[in-house]
Design an enzyme around this catalytic site. Structure first.
Site, PDB file in Angstrom:
ATOM      1  N   PRO A 155      -8.315  -1.984  -6.606  1.00 45.78           N
ATOM      2  CG  PRO A 155      -6.128  -2.690  -6.449  1.00 45.78           C
ATOM      3  CD  PRO A 155      -7.081  -1.697  -5.896  1.00 45.78           C
ATOM      4  CD  GLU A 156     -12.968  -4.695  -3.137  1.00 43.50           C
ATOM      5  OE1 GLU A 156     -13.543  -5.725  -2.747  1.00 43.50           O
ATOM      6  OE2 GLU A 156     -13.476  -3.569  -3.050  1.00 43.50           O
TER       7      GLU A 156
END
Length: 270
Positions: free
Chosen positions: A2-3
């Site tokens: 996840p960014e």
DNA sequence: GTCCATGTTCTTTA
DNA sequence: CTAAAGAACATGGA
């Protein structure tokens, strides 16, 4: 996994399914996933209602009805979902929160590699003291000031969450491509117009990724279990040897700060 | 068996 | 002293 775009998509899909719901039961599968580890999560969460879910950098903040808070960081392989209590339990499920609602749902936090975790904040308001500004609200002058302090390669600076909070390996590479800046460029050598371009490139890259609900490379899913689609639109990340979408030169991959780094040697000259 | 992985933090080296 | 490089964390897929 996840960014910023993925974390925001998780928050957006989570919010309608948990906000306003009361937590009726708490199960923490293992204690070392929680910081501070001596917090009695069952005691502080049971009976509380979730008032809001939001994002700060890559952190997912939960606000309770008594104004206490905690956040979950997904690390590399973390996953949040809301599903029926009767659904099969995935391996490495570390937290289950029963929610009072039709269909007997529960919020689950799964994280095989355990780089993620749960941070209890309580009433303290210092959840983001150690984070830089939100990239979508970044002003060029602010970025210039943040970058003038260091000589390290710009790619490394963009991964530093105290500089800007939310970029990771994919979107740092994609933003540098969009700005036409070589990832090894010493940060303090960037011209004012390059920093302005970079500031714009970060925003346009993240907004495009958000529109496509983030990138699914391996196992990223939002809280509904749906994948992102932005990986199909990556211009350099994961495209080593493939033709640059602008100039057809082969995309190059190097290792920088221990992370794979992708760029077009012709569009991003030094 | 090997290498690699969307993240962060600590240790070692220069 | 500082900055950058490297290792560590833990698991699974190719």
């Amino acid at each position: 996994m996840p960014e910023l775009p993925e974390v925001q998509t998780v928050v957006d899909t989570l919010r309608p399914r948990v906000v306003g719901r009361r937590i009726t039961k708490v199960h923490l599968g293992r204690h070392d996933i929680l910081t501070p580890s001596d917090v009695d999560l069952e005691q502080v969460l049971t009976g509380r209602t979730i008032r809001d879910v939001s994002r700060r950098g890559k952190r997912i903040l939960f606000l309770l009805d008594n104004a206490e808070r905690f956040y979950i960081h997904l690390g590399m392989t973390g996953h949040l979902s809301v599903e029926s209590r009767s659904a099969a339990l995935a391996p490495h499920t570390h937290l289950q929160l029963h929610l009072e609602a039709r269909g007997a749902p529960e919020l689950r936090f799964v994280d095989p590699r355990r780089f993620g975790g749960i941070w209890w904040l309580g009433n303290s308001d210092d959840e983001d003291d150690d984070l830089g500004p939100e990239p979508l609200r970044l002003r060029p002058a602010q970025l210039r000031r943040l970058l003038s302090k260091t000589k390290r390669p710009i790619k490394s600076a963009l991964l530093d969450q105290t500089v800007v909070a939310g970029l990771g390996n994919i979107y740092a590479d994609e933003s540098l491509f969009a700005a036409g800046i070589h990832p090894l460029t010493p940060t303090n050598l960037l011209k004012q117009d390059q920093v302005s371009r970079l500031s714009r490139a970060i925003k346009t890259t993240l907004r495009r990724a958000l529109r496509h609900r983030g990138s699914t490379l391996r196992n990223y899913r939002d809280a509904n279990g749906d994948t992102g689609n932005f990986q199909k639109l990556h211009r350099v990340y994961g495209r080593e040897g493939e033709p640059c979408r602008k100039c057809r030169s082969p995309v190059q991959k190097i290792v920088l700060g221990g992370r794979s780094t992708h760029f077009c040697p012709s569009c991003q000259s030094r």
